[in-house]
Write a protein that holds these residues in place. Structure first.
Motif, PDB file in Angstrom:
ATOM      1  N   PRO A   1       4.877  -5.183  -2.723  1.00 30.94           N
ATOM      2  CA  PRO A   1       6.112  -4.657  -3.316  1.00 30.94           C
ATOM      3  C   PRO A   1       5.862  -3.596  -4.382  1.00 30.94           C
ATOM      4  O   PRO A   1       6.687  -2.719  -4.596  1.00 30.94           O
ATOM      5  CB  PRO A   1       6.774  -5.876  -3.944  1.00 30.94           C
ATOM      6  N   ASP A   2       4.707  -3.656  -5.043  1.00 31.89           N
ATOM      7  CA  ASP A   2       4.395  -2.663  -6.076  1.00 31.89           C
ATOM      8  C   ASP A   2       3.746  -1.411  -5.491  1.00 31.89           C
ATOM      9  O   ASP A   2       3.384  -0.496  -6.231  1.00 31.89           O
ATOM     10  CB  ASP A   2       3.496  -3.265  -7.150  1.00 31.89           C
ATOM     11  N   GLU A   3       3.586  -1.381  -4.162  1.00 34.85           N
ATOM     12  CA  GLU A   3       3.024  -0.233  -3.428  1.00 34.85           C
ATOM     13  C   GLU A   3       1.545   0.025  -3.702  1.00 34.85           C
ATOM     14  O   GLU A   3       1.019   1.055  -3.317  1.00 34.85           O
ATOM     15  CB  GLU A   3       3.837   1.047  -3.675  1.00 34.85           C
ATOM     16  N   ARG A   4       0.884  -0.905  -4.388  1.00 39.09           N
ATOM     17  CA  ARG A   4      -0.555  -0.751  -4.604  1.00 39.09           C
ATOM     18  C   ARG A   4      -1.287  -1.108  -3.319  1.00 39.09           C
ATOM     19  O   ARG A   4      -0.983  -2.117  -2.687  1.00 39.09           O
ATOM     20  CB  ARG A   4      -1.022  -1.664  -5.735  1.00 39.09           C
TER      21      ARG A   4
ATOM     22  N   SER B   1      -3.921  -2.643  -0.875  1.00 39.00           N
ATOM     23  CA  SER B   1      -4.712  -3.859  -0.905  1.00 39.00           C
ATOM     24  C   SER B   1      -5.199  -4.131   0.510  1.00 39.00           C
ATOM     25  O   SER B   1      -5.022  -3.319   1.403  1.00 39.00           O
ATOM     26  CB  SER B   1      -3.859  -5.023  -1.429  1.00 39.00           C
TER      27      SER B   1
ATOM     28  N   HIS C   1       0.272  -2.922   1.704  1.00 38.22           N
ATOM     29  CA  HIS C   1       0.936  -2.421   0.499  1.00 38.22           C
ATOM     30  C   HIS C   1       2.012  -3.429   0.132  1.00 38.22           C
ATOM     31  O   HIS C   1       2.948  -3.657   0.891  1.00 38.22           O
ATOM     32  CB  HIS C   1       1.567  -1.047   0.734  1.00 38.22           C
TER      33      HIS C   1
END
Length: 80
Positions: free
Chosen positions: A64-67, A69, A62
């Motif tokens: 910095p944008d918490e998406r 991956s 995850h």
């Protein structure tokens, strides 16, 4: 009949380049694709093939944008 040896050579070269980049440390498919100047989906395909052969491993990641991956790294080789 199409010549598949040229394509196979390119595939081997791309896989080798991916492994060389991962020797420097783990990476995301998009980062590796940018470095190799290849489409992300092609690099992802190579990464999945390398994972099936046991040469690389994947881990949830995850940013910095918490998406969610996938972080790719070289497969650790056990010492005998």
């Amino acid at each position: 009949m199409p010549d598949t040896t040229a394509h196979a050579g390119t595939a081997d070269g791309t896989a080798t380049r991916i492994l060389q980049l991962l020797q420097e440390g783990p990476g995301l498919a998009g980062e590796l694709a940018a470095e190799l100047q290849l489409p992300s989906n092609r690099v992802s395909s190579y990464l999945h093939q390398l994972a099936k052969s046991g040469r690389v491993q994947r881990a949830p990641f995850h940013g910095p944008d918490e998406r969610p991956s996938v972080l790719w790294s070289l497969q650790a080789v056990p010492h005998e």
